[in-house]
Design a protein around this motif. Structure first.
Motif, mmCIF file in Angstrom:
data_model
loop_
_atom_site.group_PDB
_atom_site.id
_atom_site.type_symbol
_atom_site.label_atom_id
_atom_site.label_comp_id
_atom_site.label_asym_id
_atom_site.label_seq_id
_atom_site.Cartn_x
_atom_site.Cartn_y
_atom_site.Cartn_z
ATOM 1 N N ASP A 10 6.592 -1.638 -10.549
ATOM 2 C CA ASP A 10 7.663 -0.768 -11.153
ATOM 3 C C ASP A 10 8.851 -0.661 -10.112
ATOM 4 N N TYR A 11 8.409 0.012 -8.933
ATOM 5 C CA TYR A 11 9.255 0.143 -7.798
ATOM 6 C C TYR A 11 10.050 -0.942 -7.523
ATOM 7 N N SER A 12 9.465 -2.098 -7.322
ATOM 8 C CA SER A 12 10.278 -3.448 -7.184
ATOM 9 C C SER A 12 11.321 -3.913 -8.118
ATOM 10 N N LEU A 13 10.867 -3.551 -9.461
ATOM 11 C CA LEU A 13 11.939 -3.955 -10.695
ATOM 12 C C LEU A 13 12.894 -2.774 -10.789
ATOM 13 N N LEU A 14 12.802 -1.578 -10.608
ATOM 14 C CA LEU A 14 13.590 -0.838 -10.671
ATOM 15 C C LEU A 14 14.544 -0.858 -9.583
ATOM 16 N N ARG B 108 16.179 6.392 -12.400
ATOM 17 C CA ARG B 108 16.969 6.565 -10.783
ATOM 18 C C ARG B 108 16.316 7.667 -9.898
ATOM 19 N N GLU B 109 15.922 8.807 -10.775
ATOM 20 C CA GLU B 109 15.301 9.778 -10.120
ATOM 21 C C GLU B 109 14.022 9.486 -9.065
ATOM 22 N N LEU B 110 13.012 9.001 -9.817
ATOM 23 C CA LEU B 110 11.798 8.692 -9.300
ATOM 24 C C LEU B 110 12.094 7.463 -8.041
ATOM 25 N N LEU B 111 13.023 6.511 -8.342
ATOM 26 C CA LEU B 111 13.343 5.531 -7.476
ATOM 27 C C LEU B 111 14.181 6.149 -6.366
ATOM 28 N N ALA B 112 14.835 7.160 -6.356
ATOM 29 C CA ALA B 112 15.453 7.831 -5.104
ATOM 30 C C ALA B 112 14.463 8.722 -4.427
ATOM 31 N N SER C 82 0.992 -1.129 0.036
ATOM 32 C CA SER C 82 -0.135 0.035 -0.159
ATOM 33 C C SER C 82 0.898 1.344 0.166
ATOM 34 N N ASN C 83 1.929 1.092 0.662
ATOM 35 C CA ASN C 83 2.655 2.604 0.946
ATOM 36 C C ASN C 83 3.412 2.582 -0.203
ATOM 37 N N ALA C 84 4.096 1.312 -0.756
ATOM 38 C CA ALA C 84 4.805 1.532 -2.003
ATOM 39 C C ALA C 84 3.999 2.181 -3.280
ATOM 40 N N ASP C 85 2.564 1.597 -3.359
ATOM 41 C CA ASP C 85 1.708 2.364 -4.327
ATOM 42 C C ASP C 85 1.523 3.609 -4.269
ATOM 43 N N ARG C 86 1.942 4.307 -3.071
ATOM 44 C CA ARG C 86 1.886 5.786 -2.816
ATOM 45 C C ARG C 86 3.162 6.657 -2.750
ATOM 46 N N LEU C 87 4.071 5.804 -3.023
ATOM 47 C CA LEU C 87 5.640 6.379 -2.941
ATOM 48 C C LEU C 87 5.709 7.391 -4.208
ATOM 49 N N HIS C 88 5.188 7.398 -5.158
ATOM 50 C CA HIS C 88 5.181 8.116 -6.406
ATOM 51 C C HIS C 88 4.105 7.894 -7.194
ATOM 52 N N PRO C 89 3.438 8.763 -7.649
ATOM 53 C CA PRO C 89 2.441 8.870 -8.707
ATOM 54 C C PRO C 89 2.730 7.925 -10.221
ATOM 55 N N ASP C 90 3.931 8.042 -10.529
ATOM 56 C CA ASP C 90 4.465 7.386 -11.617
ATOM 57 C C ASP C 90 4.921 6.213 -11.319
#
Length: 147
Positions: free
Chosen positions: A37-41, A100-104, A24-32
């Motif tokens: 996506d977060y996990s793979l990146l 990398r920017e979104l991941l950071a 739930s938190n990861a899905d709200r980490l960034h709108p994009d």
């Protein structure tokens, strides 16, 4: 000692809660970024590049699923392909500069979340949780062949 005697039902409930909360938190980490996506990146960045086949094995997904996810990340400009320096026939997937920017940004938000949830914990308690989670995650799954 049976699983119930060891408190495994309660542990499973807490792990499910942790997983649900993390997702739930990861899905709200960034709108994009979705959780996937977060996990793979994150995995690509951690490995300094990953082959699609590595991701297939790591996530226990079929090739077509990983292929679709990677293609979507590429279309979004979040992933680039580069030849493996050790084997030019192999393509490695890397987060792009934007990826990398979104991941950071997402990682910083996640650290703030964990920091807030562990407020008041001693460094030893945080270390103990990290150690136990690392040990748990490193253990082989006896169900891996059943899935």
């Amino acid at each position: 000692m049976t699983g119930h005697d060891r408190g495994l039902s309660e542990l499973v409930r807490e792990l499910v809660t942790l997983s649900r909360r993390f997702r739930s938190n990861a899905d709200r980490l960034h709108p994009d970024l979705t959780f996937v996506d977060y996990s793979l990146l994150s995995e690509m960045a951690e490995r300094d590049g990953a082959r699609a086949g590595d991701l297939v094995g790591l996530y226990s997904l079929n090739k077509s699923t990983i292929s679709r996810q990677v293609a979507a990340l590429q279309r979004a400009g979040l992933v680039v392909r580069a030849a493996d320096p050790d084997n030019p026939r192999v393509q490695l997937l890397h987060p792009s500069d934007r990826g990398r920017e979104l991941l950071a940004l997402a990682d910083a938000r996640m650290r703030r979340e964990v920091d807030a949830r562990t407020e008041g914990w001693s460094p030893e308690e945080v270390s103990a949780l990290r150690t136990l989670l690392t040990r748990y995650n490193a253990a082989p799954s006896p169900l891996a062949g059943d899935l």
